[in-house]
Design a protein around this motif. Structure first.
Motif, PDB file in Angstrom:
ATOM      1  N   THR A  58       0.517  -6.788  10.829  1.00 17.39           N
ATOM      2  CA  THR A  58       1.026  -5.900  10.093  1.00 17.39           C
ATOM      3  C   THR A  58       1.560  -4.433  11.148  1.00 17.39           C
ATOM      4  O   THR A  58       1.117  -4.280  11.855  1.00 17.39           O
ATOM      5  N   ARG A  93       9.375  -6.418   1.253  1.00 21.46           N
ATOM      6  CA  ARG A  93       9.047  -6.792   2.447  1.00 21.46           C
ATOM      7  C   ARG A  93      10.357  -7.305   3.114  1.00 21.46           C
ATOM      8  O   ARG A  93      10.976  -8.624   2.713  1.00 21.46           O
ATOM      9  N   PRO A  95       3.692 -10.599   4.371  1.00 21.08           N
ATOM     10  CA  PRO A  95       3.903 -10.799   5.662  1.00 21.08           C
ATOM     11  C   PRO A  95       4.075 -12.009   6.376  1.00 21.08           C
ATOM     12  O   PRO A  95       3.402 -12.841   5.769  1.00 21.08           O
ATOM     13  N   GLU A  99       7.962  -1.613   6.019  1.00 24.58           N
ATOM     14  CA  GLU A  99       6.335  -1.904   6.486  1.00 24.58           C
ATOM     15  C   GLU A  99       6.108  -3.000   5.854  1.00 24.58           C
ATOM     16  O   GLU A  99       6.226  -3.494   5.126  1.00 24.58           O
ATOM     17  N   ASN A 100       5.052  -3.581   6.933  1.00 19.51           N
ATOM     18  CA  ASN A 100       4.470  -4.850   6.644  1.00 19.51           C
ATOM     19  C   ASN A 100       2.941  -4.539   6.095  1.00 19.51           C
ATOM     20  O   ASN A 100       2.383  -3.868   7.206  1.00 19.51           O
ATOM     21  N   TYR A 101       2.627  -4.798   5.147  1.00 15.25           N
ATOM     22  CA  TYR A 101       1.257  -4.704   4.842  1.00 15.25           C
ATOM     23  C   TYR A 101       0.809  -6.007   4.556  1.00 15.25           C
ATOM     24  O   TYR A 101       1.237  -6.885   4.365  1.00 15.25           O
ATOM     25  N   PRO A 102      -0.862  -6.016   4.588  1.00 21.25           N
ATOM     26  CA  PRO A 102      -1.300  -7.466   4.371  1.00 21.25           C
ATOM     27  C   PRO A 102      -0.752  -8.039   3.017  1.00 21.25           C
ATOM     28  O   PRO A 102      -1.234  -9.197   2.718  1.00 21.25           O
ATOM     29  N   SER A 125       4.935 -17.471   4.772  1.00 24.17           N
ATOM     30  CA  SER A 125       4.486 -16.459   4.068  1.00 24.17           C
ATOM     31  C   SER A 125       4.189 -16.345   2.609  1.00 24.17           C
ATOM     32  O   SER A 125       4.868 -17.130   2.086  1.00 24.17           O
TER      33      SER A 125
END
Ligand code: 6CS
Ligand code: FE
Length: 305
Positions: free
Chosen positions: A236, A262, A183, A176-179, A253
């Protein structure tokens, strides 16, 4: 060597003493080719305008699980760790990237040829395409370091001899891409401007740049101009989501100090009508696992349903 009839290169970089912003001379969407219709007219318009397209849930959770297992096995395999394809973080032995991932794993090769990905590239680039580069980026929790702002095309032009802007990348999230886990960040609209950078390319630059890039890096003022104009986005979403982005979109990034990795798979598609020449910096080409030049054969689509 330039001859009197040679057309001037619109994308000269790392040669002048001052940075420069120049308008892009190539289209973003290209006509022709097999013309698969993967993307809607709205998606195409958005890619043209912003230089990227975020697609949530491109892959199913079971596919993501399999790819993660495969990547985990590769990253822990002593043979793979010893290959030049494997790049570690600066000053350590933590795996940062594994290049030519499609050559090391059938699963990743299939992913690169999957019509959900490949047909987007063929549609936008308006031709058959081949893989210029592939890699997995791991960016582990706590330890993963940043990728500084850059245009991929600037490097591929100068160091690999990619003539024109007719390539794109896809970054497929395997976690999962979170803030907060580093990311991908992009500057919308930046793909329409070429930023000529300052600083002559050193020999064998890739040995350093893949850990930490210091040449082909835009200056602060140019970056601010682009960001003031277009803003900065960081899409995200769940694992299995993908960001397609133009080869000249400014991106980077942050490091990952969160506990959550990530991980992504990264494929670069180039048009078969835009194959590599001698590097524009005059140095010898980067190795095959970073920039493919031994074969420009079109990728064959795989429809896995
Ligand atoms: O040097 C390259 O080709 C590349 N480096 C970065 C930081 N992004 C794209 C590409 O993998
Ligand atoms: Fe990049």
């Amino acid at each position: 060597m330039s001859s009197p009839t040679a057309v001037a290169d619109p994308y000269v970089s790392r040669e002048a003493a001052q940075p420069e912003l120049r308008p892009r001379v190539d289209p973003v969407l290209h006509q022709g080719g097999p013309a698969p219709e993967r993307l809607s007219a709205d998606d195409l318009r958005s890619f043209d305008e912003h230089g990227y397209l975020f697609v949530e849930n491109l892959l199913r959770p079971d596919e993501v699980r399999e790819l993660n297992q495969e990547l985990h096995a590769l990253a822990h395999n002593p043979h793979v760790r010893g290959l030049e394809e494997t790049i570690t973080e600066p000053g350590g032995d933590i795996v940062r990237s594994i290049f030519r991932i499609h050559g090391l794993s059938r699963l990743f090769e299939w992913l690169a040829r999957d019509v959900r990905v490949l047909d987007v590239a063929r549609q936008i680039l308006g031709s058959e395409v081949y893989l210029h580069q592939s890699r997995a980026n791991l960016k582990p929790g706590f330890k993963g370091k940043e990728f500084y702002w850059h245009s991929d095309f600037e490097t591929w032009h100068v160091e690999d001899g990619m003539p024109r802007m007719r390539a794109l990348s896809v970054s497929i999230a395997l976690t999962e891409n979170y803030p907060f886990n580093g990311p991908l960040m992009l500057i919308p609209g930046s793909h329409k401007t070429f930023v000529a950078c300052v600083g002559e390319t050193p020999e064998e630059h890739y040995k350093h740049s893949l850990k930490k890039q210091e040449y082909g890096v835009p200056d602060d003022q140019s970056l601010k101009r682009l960001a003031d104009r277009g803003g900065i986005v960081a899409p995200t979403g769940p694992a299995g989501s993908a960001v397609f982005f133009d080869c000249n979109t400014m991106h980077g990034s942050n490091s990952n100090i969160s506990p959550y990795p990530r991980t992504n798979a990264f494929f670069v598609y180039n048009s078969v009508d835009n194959t590599l020449e001698a590097p524009f910096c005059g140095l010898k080409p980067r190795p095959e696992h970073i920039a493919a030049r031994s074969s420009f054969a079109p990728l064959e689509p795989l429809d896995r349903g």
